[in-house]
Write an enzyme that holds these catalytic residues in place. Structure first.
Site, PDB file in Angstrom:
ATOM      1  N   ASP A  15     -12.017 109.017  28.554  1.00 40.00           N
ATOM      2  CA  ASP A  15     -12.889 110.164  28.288  1.00 40.00           C
ATOM      3  C   ASP A  15     -13.213 110.254  26.794  1.00 40.00           C
ATOM      4  OD1 ASP A  15     -14.425 112.309  28.987  1.00 40.00           O
ATOM      5  OD2 ASP A  15     -12.752 113.708  29.247  1.00 40.00           O
ATOM      6  N   HIS A  32     -20.562 104.650  25.393  1.00 40.69           N
ATOM      7  CA  HIS A  32     -20.130 103.916  26.599  1.00 40.69           C
ATOM      8  C   HIS A  32     -19.977 102.425  26.279  1.00 40.69           C
ATOM      9  CE1 HIS A  32     -20.587 107.574  28.759  1.00 40.69           C
ATOM     10  NE2 HIS A  32     -21.900 107.557  28.854  1.00 40.69           N
ATOM     11  N   LEU A 126      -2.553  89.777  35.723  1.00 45.52           N
ATOM     12  CA  LEU A 126      -2.817  91.224  35.595  1.00 45.52           C
ATOM     13  C   LEU A 126      -3.851  91.618  36.635  1.00 45.52           C
ATOM     14  CD1 LEU A 126      -2.717  93.921  33.729  1.00 45.52           C
ATOM     15  CD2 LEU A 126      -4.827  93.024  32.766  1.00 45.52           C
TER      16      LEU A 126
END
Ligand code: IPE
Ligand code: IPE
Ligand code: MG
Length: 243
Positions: A15, A32, A126
């Site tokens: 955020d 972004h 991962l």
């Protein structure tokens, strides 16, 4: 770092991209774009430290209510970032997955996602999980529906279905969520100073440790990642029991 004190699954509510951009007099979109760099830095740090699962909340079901250009930019960025990052993710043994309400994504994006998932399906260093068009309430509802419909399909009578429904366990429910097979997050980090869950992993976060940091997501890089691991290592998890 003591590997027994490392989270198996670390998750981020990414955020503050908009505020990061605003502080610099830039368009939200630039925030972004910088946010993607933070994901890249965290993936790298996760591979280095031995964290096994890294998940990020990229777009909530509620985020569909943002202005059309913002939604378009975010979807477009998702497609572009995937295309750009996939070769190196694959080389580094990263398995890529997107979880959420896929029906709401464009067909083009869905196909790209499927291709990336298929390409990296065998990787085991991962797991990078991106929650897109996801909300915790949506997940719980889809799980409940799926489970009930499955039971109805498999039952010979309504009575049999009722018995099967009564026998549903938390584990059965867990297995019907979109996160089936993925360990619950040990640690959830929310950036940008907001202290709320915003409809993220409601069921799965039952015993997650939380860290709320003021750092805006585009500024959350390697150092911040290592710092939250340090904080997590000092947490004492009791799961309601006595030690
Ligand atoms: C997080 O940044 C990214 C998404 C929710 C898609 P925001 O876009 O929410 O940034 P702020 O909260 O407006 O600063
Ligand atoms: C949460 O951020 C969702 C994501 C990070 C994808 P928001 O910016 O949408 O959350 P609110 O509106 O501040 O609760
Ligand atoms: Mg926000």
């Amino acid at each position: 770092m003591d590997s027994s004190k490392l989270p198996v699954h670390i998750s981020f509510i990414m955020d503050g991209n908009g505020r990061w951009a605003k502080e610099r007099g830039k368009d939200r979109f630039q925030g972004h774009i910088e946010g993607v760099e933070s994901v890249r830095a965290c993936v790298k740090a996760a591979v280095e430290t031995g964290v096994r699962y890294l998940s990020v909340f990229a777009f909530s079901e509620e985020n569909w209510g943002r202005p059309e250009t913002e939604v378009f930019n975010l979807m477009d960025l998702m497609g572009k970032a995937m295309a750009a990052e996939m070769p190196s993710l694959n080389e580094n043994g990263v398995r890529f997955r997107v979880l959420g309400n896929r029906a709401r994504l464009s067909e083009g994006l869905r196909k790209e996602i499927e291709a990336c998932e298929a390409m990296t399906a065998g990787n085991t260093t991962l797991d990078l999980i991106v929650f897109m068009s996801y909300s915790g309430q949506w997940d719980i509802l889809q799980a409940a529906r799926k489970m009930a419909l499955d039971i109805l399909d498999k039952s010979a009578s309504l009575e049999e279905a009722k018995v099967a429904l009564q026998a549903v366990t938390p584990q059965d429910f867990h297995d019907a969520l979109v996160t089936a097979g993925i360990p619950d997050p040990d640690l959830i980090v929310r950036t940008s100073g907001e202290s709320r869950i915003s409809n993220y992993l409601l069921w799965q976060s039952a015993y997650s440790e939380w860290i709320f940091t003021d750092i805006l997501w585009p500024d959350f890089r390697r150092e911040a990642f290592l710092e939250v691991l340090e904080i997590f290592a000092k947490r004492d998890r009791r799961y309601g029991k006595l030690k």
